[in-house]
Design a protein around this motif. Sequence first.
Motif, mmCIF file in Angstrom:
data_model
loop_
_atom_site.group_PDB
_atom_site.id
_atom_site.type_symbol
_atom_site.label_atom_id
_atom_site.label_comp_id
_atom_site.label_asym_id
_atom_site.label_seq_id
_atom_site.Cartn_x
_atom_site.Cartn_y
_atom_site.Cartn_z
ATOM 1 N N ALA A 272 39.956 31.837 25.514
ATOM 2 C CA ALA A 272 38.895 32.747 26.259
ATOM 3 C C ALA A 272 37.569 32.783 25.673
ATOM 4 O O ALA A 272 36.708 32.701 26.381
ATOM 5 N N LEU A 273 37.725 33.015 24.186
ATOM 6 C CA LEU A 273 36.303 32.697 23.593
ATOM 7 C C LEU A 273 35.713 31.739 23.537
ATOM 8 O O LEU A 273 34.487 31.681 24.035
ATOM 9 N N PRO A 274 36.113 30.615 23.291
ATOM 10 C CA PRO A 274 35.567 29.322 23.684
ATOM 11 C C PRO A 274 35.067 29.000 25.064
ATOM 12 O O PRO A 274 33.765 28.567 25.335
ATOM 13 N N ALA A 275 35.944 29.597 26.157
ATOM 14 C CA ALA A 275 35.335 29.368 27.443
ATOM 15 C C ALA A 275 34.338 30.282 27.636
ATOM 16 O O ALA A 275 33.272 29.704 28.327
ATOM 17 N N TYR A 276 34.612 31.468 27.301
ATOM 18 C CA TYR A 276 33.239 32.568 27.395
ATOM 19 C C TYR A 276 31.966 32.006 27.024
ATOM 20 O O TYR A 276 30.689 31.853 27.320
ATOM 21 N N ALA B 8 35.635 24.734 31.270
ATOM 22 C CA ALA B 8 35.371 26.154 30.683
ATOM 23 C C ALA B 8 35.764 26.848 32.111
ATOM 24 O O ALA B 8 36.770 27.874 32.074
ATOM 25 N N GLN B 9 35.195 26.522 33.159
ATOM 26 C CA GLN B 9 35.497 27.194 34.546
ATOM 27 C C GLN B 9 37.058 27.170 34.949
ATOM 28 O O GLN B 9 37.763 28.045 35.609
ATOM 29 N N LYS C 213 42.579 29.938 34.794
ATOM 30 C CA LYS C 213 44.016 29.907 34.353
ATOM 31 C C LYS C 213 44.015 31.429 33.511
ATOM 32 O O LYS C 213 45.063 32.045 33.694
ATOM 33 N N ILE C 214 42.891 31.946 33.097
ATOM 34 C CA ILE C 214 43.032 33.289 32.358
ATOM 35 C C ILE C 214 43.347 34.316 33.413
ATOM 36 O O ILE C 214 44.010 35.241 33.422
ATOM 37 N N ASN D 243 36.040 40.135 31.411
ATOM 38 C CA ASN D 243 34.798 39.677 32.073
ATOM 39 C C ASN D 243 34.887 38.225 32.575
ATOM 40 O O ASN D 243 34.733 38.112 33.916
ATOM 41 N N LEU D 244 35.884 37.422 32.131
ATOM 42 C CA LEU D 244 36.150 36.257 32.758
ATOM 43 C C LEU D 244 36.967 36.410 33.580
ATOM 44 O O LEU D 244 36.827 35.461 34.710
ATOM 45 N N ALA D 245 37.845 37.346 33.852
ATOM 46 C CA ALA D 245 38.886 37.548 35.122
ATOM 47 C C ALA D 245 38.057 38.521 35.860
ATOM 48 O O ALA D 245 38.681 38.729 37.072
ATOM 49 N N GLY D 246 37.036 39.158 35.492
ATOM 50 C CA GLY D 246 36.127 39.952 36.413
ATOM 51 C C GLY D 246 37.067 41.620 36.601
ATOM 52 O O GLY D 246 36.860 42.129 37.575
ATOM 53 N N LEU D 247 37.833 41.931 35.515
ATOM 54 C CA LEU D 247 38.717 43.080 35.768
ATOM 55 C C LEU D 247 38.239 44.415 35.009
ATOM 56 O O LEU D 247 37.084 44.102 33.893
#
Length: 490
Positions: A310-314, A382-383, A388-389, A435-439
């Motif tokens: 998650a952190l590297p993708a962010y 990353a997207q 996946k997350i 944030n990555l998952a919009g939750l």
Amino acid sequence: MTDLTKLTLAAALDGLSAKAFSSRELTEAFIKEIEASNDTLNAYVVKTPEKALAMADAADAKIAAGEARALEGAPLGVKDLYCTKDVRTTACSNILGEFTPTYESTVTQQLWDRGAVMLGKLNMDEFAMGSSNETSRFGPPANPWRREGSNQNLTPGGSSGGSAAAVAADLCLGATASDTGGSIRQPASFTGTVGIKPTYGRASRYGMVAFASSLDQAGPIAKTVEDSAILLEAMCGHDAKDSTSLPEPVPAWRESVKQGVKGMKIGIPKEYRVDNMPDEIEALWTQGVKWLEEQGAEIVDVSLPHTKYALPAYYIVAPAEASSNLARYDGMRYGTRVQGDNLVNTYEGTRSEGFGAEVQRRLMIGTYVLSSGYYDAYYLRAQKVRTKILNDFIEAYEKCDALLTPTCPSAAFAYGEKADPVQMYLNDIFTVTANLAGLPGISVPAALDSQGLPLGLQVIGKALDEASCFRVAGAIEEAAGFVAKPQKWW
């Protein structure tokens, strides 16, 4: 009447409604407290006392006429990320100079439409890029909390450090904030306050200075879970001016706070047990589980296997979007301009003098990952990780209603203690996934560590299920009985 500033938002609204005091009296108490404290705490970067008193007088007239609205007469602070008509808005960056908007952001307009009073603009990391609020052009704010026996200044967190510091020090009843990777929840955890990031699209981004458009979300920082629900109800709603705004009704979240967790299933993600996590945070998490069990919730173990990515993708997605969003700051239309002998030199001079070191670092990362030859290797990958997350969360929510995790891997740290950028980025390890998952995610203060600093627990809910976040947060707040306040030194 000096204790008026110590009231919760809910208590202040009750007092105003009962005419126990006027909005002018309440507002004057806050203005006096800000005047006495802000030189030390540096929470406000713009103070608007005349505007506040005019708004307070208008609110008193509404209350006297029996026409009080939801937030009538309540003094609030506004993060310097929100455009406020005729009041300087700079996102705490030199590149915006003395930019004074001619329009109001949707979120702040909704607060004023409900009768709230504006005390001023609050400090933040430049363009919301940071976890400690030390990238602000106006200098860092001070956390009202200090380690026992120490007079060292601590960070109130970032990027909404000014908002968190102002609420914790009773310089406003509540504050607007924003969360791109944890910028509401981490400062709330560091200052013993409550902060909620709603589902992506719940609150309009119109009039918010953009950082990463697919991650940014507005939300409040407040003194209690109930106060955060009152503010979030006012801030959210569909807005045609924001294409990502969801056409969903705003539920009565305040009612959810006291509903309890009996019958709910709470997930505990095993991947959040990270290496070198302090024993106190592990112990608090275990205590949180126990509190919820005692109140009738069922605890289930869940897995979010892609959490480690998650952190590297962010830190690929967010800088990439920032490099696109911040391309507009070139010194041509508004803000600072450094005149060069030709157009290219003007652009280069403006951007190198206008942006601080952290913003420049992220813009360079973002431009690199979007460049030809690297786009597929970094940004597209990353997207895919982001998807996946999200799928991890969807699978986990088949077994539970909400997740319980720590908010941060540590309590507030002192300025200068995390000089390495990567060390600073690791602060967002528990918050970026939402944030990555919009939750939706909420941080609730739940204990003090051995040095007397607040620690928070985080609840992450399903998309559009802020109600469950408020139910669990309300239960934790009640069980924890957290009433500690910072010892006044400022």
